[in-house]
Design an enzyme around this catalytic site. Sequence first.
Site, PDB file in Angstrom:
ATOM      1  N   ARG A  53     -13.675 -38.287 -10.417  1.00  0.00           N
ATOM      2  CA  ARG A  53     -12.779 -38.592  -9.293  1.00  0.00           C
ATOM      3  C   ARG A  53     -13.594 -38.993  -8.064  1.00  0.00           C
ATOM      4  NH1 ARG A  53      -8.457 -34.072  -7.827  1.00  0.00           N
ATOM      5  NH2 ARG A  53     -10.249 -33.129  -6.819  1.00  0.00           N
ATOM      6  N   ARG A  99     -22.203 -46.416  14.357  1.00  0.00           N
ATOM      7  CA  ARG A  99     -22.146 -46.514  15.813  1.00  0.00           C
ATOM      8  C   ARG A  99     -20.687 -46.509  16.242  1.00  0.00           C
ATOM      9  NH1 ARG A  99     -26.914 -48.257  17.995  1.00  0.00           N
ATOM     10  NH2 ARG A  99     -28.266 -49.035  16.368  1.00  0.00           N
ATOM     11  N   LYS A 115      -9.808 -39.204  -2.498  1.00  0.00           N
ATOM     12  CA  LYS A 115      -9.891 -37.871  -1.889  1.00  0.00           C
ATOM     13  C   LYS A 115     -10.721 -38.059  -0.616  1.00  0.00           C
ATOM     14  CE  LYS A 115     -10.583 -33.048  -3.129  1.00  0.00           C
ATOM     15  NZ  LYS A 115      -9.422 -32.445  -2.500  1.00  0.00           N
ATOM     16  N   GLU A 145       3.456 -34.470  -2.528  1.00  0.00           N
ATOM     17  CA  GLU A 145       2.489 -33.408  -2.822  1.00  0.00           C
ATOM     18  C   GLU A 145       2.346 -32.558  -1.569  1.00  0.00           C
ATOM     19  OE1 GLU A 145      -1.504 -35.016  -3.383  1.00  0.00           O
ATOM     20  OE2 GLU A 145      -1.199 -36.452  -1.750  1.00  0.00           O
TER      21      GLU A 145
HETATM   22  C1  LIG Z   1      -3.898 -33.995  -1.143  1.00  0.00           C
HETATM   23  C2  LIG Z   1      -4.282 -33.145  -2.310  1.00  0.00           C
HETATM   24  N1  LIG Z   1      -3.503 -33.133  -3.397  1.00  0.00           N
HETATM   25  C3  LIG Z   1      -3.809 -32.377  -4.462  1.00  0.00           C
HETATM   26  C4  LIG Z   1      -4.940 -31.564  -4.486  1.00  0.00           C
HETATM   27  C5  LIG Z   1      -5.250 -30.720  -5.698  1.00  0.00           C
HETATM   28  O1  LIG Z   1      -6.394 -31.188  -6.380  1.00  0.00           O
HETATM   29  P1  LIG Z   1      -7.278 -30.255  -7.312  1.00  0.00           P
HETATM   30  O2  LIG Z   1      -6.361 -29.631  -8.300  1.00  0.00           O
HETATM   31  O3  LIG Z   1      -8.235 -31.199  -7.968  1.00  0.00           O
HETATM   32  O4  LIG Z   1      -7.947 -29.247  -6.446  1.00  0.00           O
HETATM   33  C6  LIG Z   1      -5.793 -31.571  -3.383  1.00  0.00           C
HETATM   34  C7  LIG Z   1      -6.990 -30.729  -3.385  1.00  0.00           C
HETATM   35  O5  LIG Z   1      -7.554 -30.391  -2.397  1.00  0.00           O
HETATM   36  C8  LIG Z   1      -5.458 -32.379  -2.265  1.00  0.00           C
HETATM   37  O6  LIG Z   1      -6.237 -32.410  -1.181  1.00  0.00           O
END
Ligand SMILES: Cc1ncc(COP(=O)(O)O)c(C=O)c1O
Length: 288
Positions: free
Chosen positions: A50, A97, A149, A182
């Site tokens: 990822r 910068r 991420k 989410e």
């Molecule tokens: C926005 C978001 N969704 C979902 C997740 C869950 O991901 P994971 O199960 O890989 O920790 C995270 C983890 O920090 C996140 O930041």
Amino acid sequence: MLVHVNGRLVEEAEARVSVFDRGFLFGDGIFESMRAVSGSVFRLEPHLGRLRNSASIIGLTLPSPPRAIGVAVRETLARNGLRDARVRVTVTRGPGRPGEYVEAPGPSTMVIAASPFTGLDPAFYEKGVEAAIPRRRQVPREALDPAIKSISRLSAVLARREARDRGAFEAILLDGEGNLTEGTASNLFLVQGGTLLTPPAPQEGLPGVTREAVIGLAREAGLPVAERRLPEGALASAEEAFLTNTSWEVLPVTRVNGRAVGQGRPGRVTALLLDRYRDLVRRECGRG
Ligand SMILES: Cc1ncc(COP(=O)(O)O)c(C=O)c1O
């Protein structure tokens, strides 16, 4: 604690990056949060995959191949004598910068920091947590692909502040059309009519490593799983809801915006998946 900064392990107090780092100036970077149990990182490969994917989408060159980053993660844990830990790998586009949004690529910055794992209070799992749906929506995917991420977390911070001000533990974000997406740092699941439902990833959220594991466990347990768009109203007809991430594992949500989800207590499917998830982590990390 020793922190890995650009290839060197240094004492936390000595760990430094430039005040002009693009991570600091623009939030121009990516990260991964992982968990080590009994000295092994749970699903290290998917986390590194990822990270590589996030880097590729934003055109960032990782400072070393994912395999070498994995070695550095293990070294950080071992040198700190940590067996049950959280590890965060942060990679930014490096020094920049102010005002220069686009510039010739320089060396990226990478920091790997680990700390002892302290899970949530067991009462959170016994009672479940409250979530809120804040006014602030998820950043549209047309603006920022949820598969990245990204360390640009301002909208998540503001949504979480709003949730906290309403007494909630996590914010569940809606997209522009009013669908559930989410949490600010977690994936969302509902149980409805015995089926496990979750918004599709990466269309509606980050493809969580925990999410993937939980979907696998549900299928193994013979539970039907559907990844589909869920309107906000799906919460009202859900029997159960839970959130997943690396540190929270499978966390029951028993109230949303002050209203009970189902019976208002952690449900049977949630408890089963939490149990199986913990077992999976122990098995994969070599303890049991
Ligand atoms: C926005 C978001 N969704 C979902 C997740 C869950 O991901 P994971 O199960 O890989 O920790 C995270 C983890 O920090 C996140 O930041």
